[in-house]
Design a protein around this motif. Structure first.
Motif, PDB file in Angstrom:
ATOM      1  N   VAL A   1       2.690  -1.255  -9.101  1.00 39.62           N
ATOM      2  CA  VAL A   1       3.526  -1.267  -7.885  1.00 39.62           C
ATOM      3  C   VAL A   1       4.869  -2.158  -8.349  1.00 39.62           C
ATOM      4  O   VAL A   1       4.646  -3.275  -8.817  1.00 39.62           O
TER       5      VAL A   1
ATOM      6  N   ARG B   1       1.450   1.547  -3.615  1.00 44.38           N
ATOM      7  CA  ARG B   1       0.539   2.067  -4.321  1.00 44.38           C
ATOM      8  C   ARG B   1       0.251   3.547  -4.048  1.00 44.38           C
ATOM      9  O   ARG B   1      -0.197   4.222  -5.034  1.00 44.38           O
ATOM     10  N   ALA B   2       0.592   3.879  -3.029  1.00 39.80           N
ATOM     11  CA  ALA B   2       0.332   5.439  -2.526  1.00 39.80           C
ATOM     12  C   ALA B   2       1.619   6.258  -2.899  1.00 39.80           C
ATOM     13  O   ALA B   2       1.586   7.570  -2.635  1.00 39.80           O
ATOM     14  N   LYS B   3       2.501   5.454  -3.669  1.00 37.14           N
ATOM     15  CA  LYS B   3       3.687   6.299  -4.157  1.00 37.14           C
ATOM     16  C   LYS B   3       4.437   6.779  -3.246  1.00 37.14           C
ATOM     17  O   LYS B   3       5.373   7.731  -3.439  1.00 37.14           O
TER      18      LYS B   3
ATOM     19  N   LYS C   1      -2.429  -4.185 -11.289  1.00 33.90           N
ATOM     20  CA  LYS C   1      -3.423  -3.303 -11.267  1.00 33.90           C
ATOM     21  C   LYS C   1      -3.013  -1.876 -10.854  1.00 33.90           C
ATOM     22  O   LYS C   1      -3.611  -0.833 -11.243  1.00 33.90           O
ATOM     23  N   TYR C   2      -1.894  -1.661 -10.253  1.00 37.76           N
ATOM     24  CA  TYR C   2      -1.678  -0.276  -9.564  1.00 37.76           C
ATOM     25  C   TYR C   2       0.110  -0.225  -9.892  1.00 37.76           C
ATOM     26  O   TYR C   2       0.462   1.028  -9.673  1.00 37.76           O
TER      27      TYR C   2
ATOM     28  N   TYR D   1      -0.933  -8.880  -8.517  1.00 32.31           N
ATOM     29  CA  TYR D   1      -2.181  -7.996  -8.274  1.00 32.31           C
ATOM     30  C   TYR D   1      -1.792  -6.463  -8.315  1.00 32.31           C
ATOM     31  O   TYR D   1      -2.188  -5.640  -9.194  1.00 32.31           O
ATOM     32  N   TYR D   2      -1.169  -6.213  -7.295  1.00 32.96           N
ATOM     33  CA  TYR D   2      -0.548  -4.888  -6.951  1.00 32.96           C
ATOM     34  C   TYR D   2       0.285  -4.308  -8.242  1.00 32.96           C
ATOM     35  O   TYR D   2       0.320  -3.208  -8.838  1.00 32.96           O
ATOM     36  N   ASN D   3       0.978  -5.292  -8.791  1.00 31.02           N
ATOM     37  CA  ASN D   3       1.991  -4.718  -9.830  1.00 31.02           C
ATOM     38  C   ASN D   3       1.063  -4.427 -11.215  1.00 31.02           C
ATOM     39  O   ASN D   3       1.342  -3.564 -11.865  1.00 31.02           O
TER      40      ASN D   3
ATOM     41  N   ASN E   1       0.747  -1.025   0.015  1.00 34.93           N
ATOM     42  CA  ASN E   1      -0.076  -0.024  -0.025  1.00 34.93           C
ATOM     43  C   ASN E   1       0.887   1.156  -0.074  1.00 34.93           C
ATOM     44  O   ASN E   1       0.351   2.350  -0.644  1.00 34.93           O
TER      45      ASN E   1
END
Ligand code: AKB
Length: 323
Positions: free
Chosen positions: A163, A106-108, A160-161, A156-158, A103
């Protein structure tokens, strides 16, 4: 601009050696070691150290902001044997910490993440020989379940977002500086310590239990290499199979006996035997070798030479700097 790195779980077996390696590569001021307590004074006193609770998002985030961190290595985890004793604790630590770090990506707040997976993602229904990257995965340990679910979330995070999370399926890691804690492959470290201190070892796995293993220097090299690789070269965003050697307790005992003919081993398999039986014997890591040119260096003979040399110094010729 040099990256600023945070290692979470820096007091542990892999985290501690990774800290020293990354400091040598990127400079002391750019590598912040952290853990939940001061359990490894060599690490605590070696450079910048922060108390960070991997299960607390704010605790990680405030350290990231304080030190302007852009890269996290999340090395805190409960391993397979301890995980069977404390299933919910293992789930909470292994999964919550990963979500917090993903996260932050995701929030950079951070640009790059390393998270270790394990051969424990495989289970009794997985092909045991030359286990492929893509195969049946039905882990039967809590630790394995947390690693498998973690891999799915990394991918998934890679996807979709965006990351940039990178991961390796570590085998059992053999090292002499910091003891491992709570793993099924720990016997392959304990045996060297006991060989030097007692001349004998009672092994908690049966003599013919073959498992994938790797020397720490190779594990650190793989970790550094995958993190250095260009983004596009890292095609697998769940976790890469990673392999060096495989051996049984009998084979490691024989390699010790080649140098210490009086060394004796006995076998008293316990609950960890079932865990070991559920894992592969050896691993096909051709994707890692292709995508970012992974290559291991240490075979069993080289590992035994180095372990016995270093542990003999540690126990029998202690210097001021020995831990
Ligand atoms: C363990 O034995 O639990 C670990 C691992 C193989 O991930 N060393």
């Amino acid at each position: 601009m040099k990256s600023k790195i945070l290692i979470i779980g820096a007091c542990g077996q892999i985290g501690s050696e990774l800290t020293f390696k990354l400091r040598a590569l990127y400079g002391d001021a750019n590598v912040i070691a952290s853990d939940i307590n001061y359990s490894n004074l060599e690490i605590v006193n070696a450079g910048i150290f922060e108390i960070v609770d991997a299960q607390n998002y704010e605790s990680i985030k405030s350290c990231v902001e304080k030190h302007k961190i852009d890269t996290i290595y999340l090395m805190a985890a409960m391993l397979s044997a301890t995980g069977e004793k404390y299933p919910m604790k293992a789930w909470d630590l292994n999964v919550e910490s990963l979500f917090h770090v993903l996260n932050l990506g995701r929030a950079k707040f951070v640009k790059k993440i390393f998270w270790p997976s394990s051969i424990a993602v495989f289970g009794p229904t997985t092909p045991k020989e030359f286990t492929p990257q893509y195969t049946i995965m039905e882990p039967t340990t809590v630790y394995g379940i947390t690693k498998q679910v973690g891999e799915r979330w990394c991918e998934y995070y890679n996807k979709k977002y965006g990351v940039d999370v990178r991961s390796l399926r570590y085998p059992g890691i053999i090292s002499w500086k910091t003891l491992p804690g709570g793993g099924t492959t720990d016997y392959a470290v304990e045996i060297y310590h006991k060989a030097i201190t007692h001349g004998n070892y009672e092994c908690f796995l049966a003599e013919d239990t073959e498992l994938p293993m790797m020397f720490m220097d190779d594990a650190i090299k793989a970790t550094v290499d995958i993190m250095k690789a260009p983004k596009d070269a890292v095609k697998i965003r769940s976790s890469y199979n990673l392999s060096a050697i495989s051996f049984t307790p009998k084979q490691i005992a024989e390699s010790i006996k080649a140098q210490m003919p009086d060394f004796k081993i006995t076998y008293a398999p316990d609950y960890r035997q079932e865990i070991a039986n559920s894992w592969p014997k050896n691993i096909n890591d051709s994707y890692a070798r292709q995508d970012w040119k992974w290559k291991h260096q240490f075979n069993l003979e080289a590992i035994t030479n180095e372990m016995l040399l270093q542990l003999d110094k540690k126990y029998n010729q202690p210097t001021e700097n020995s831990n």
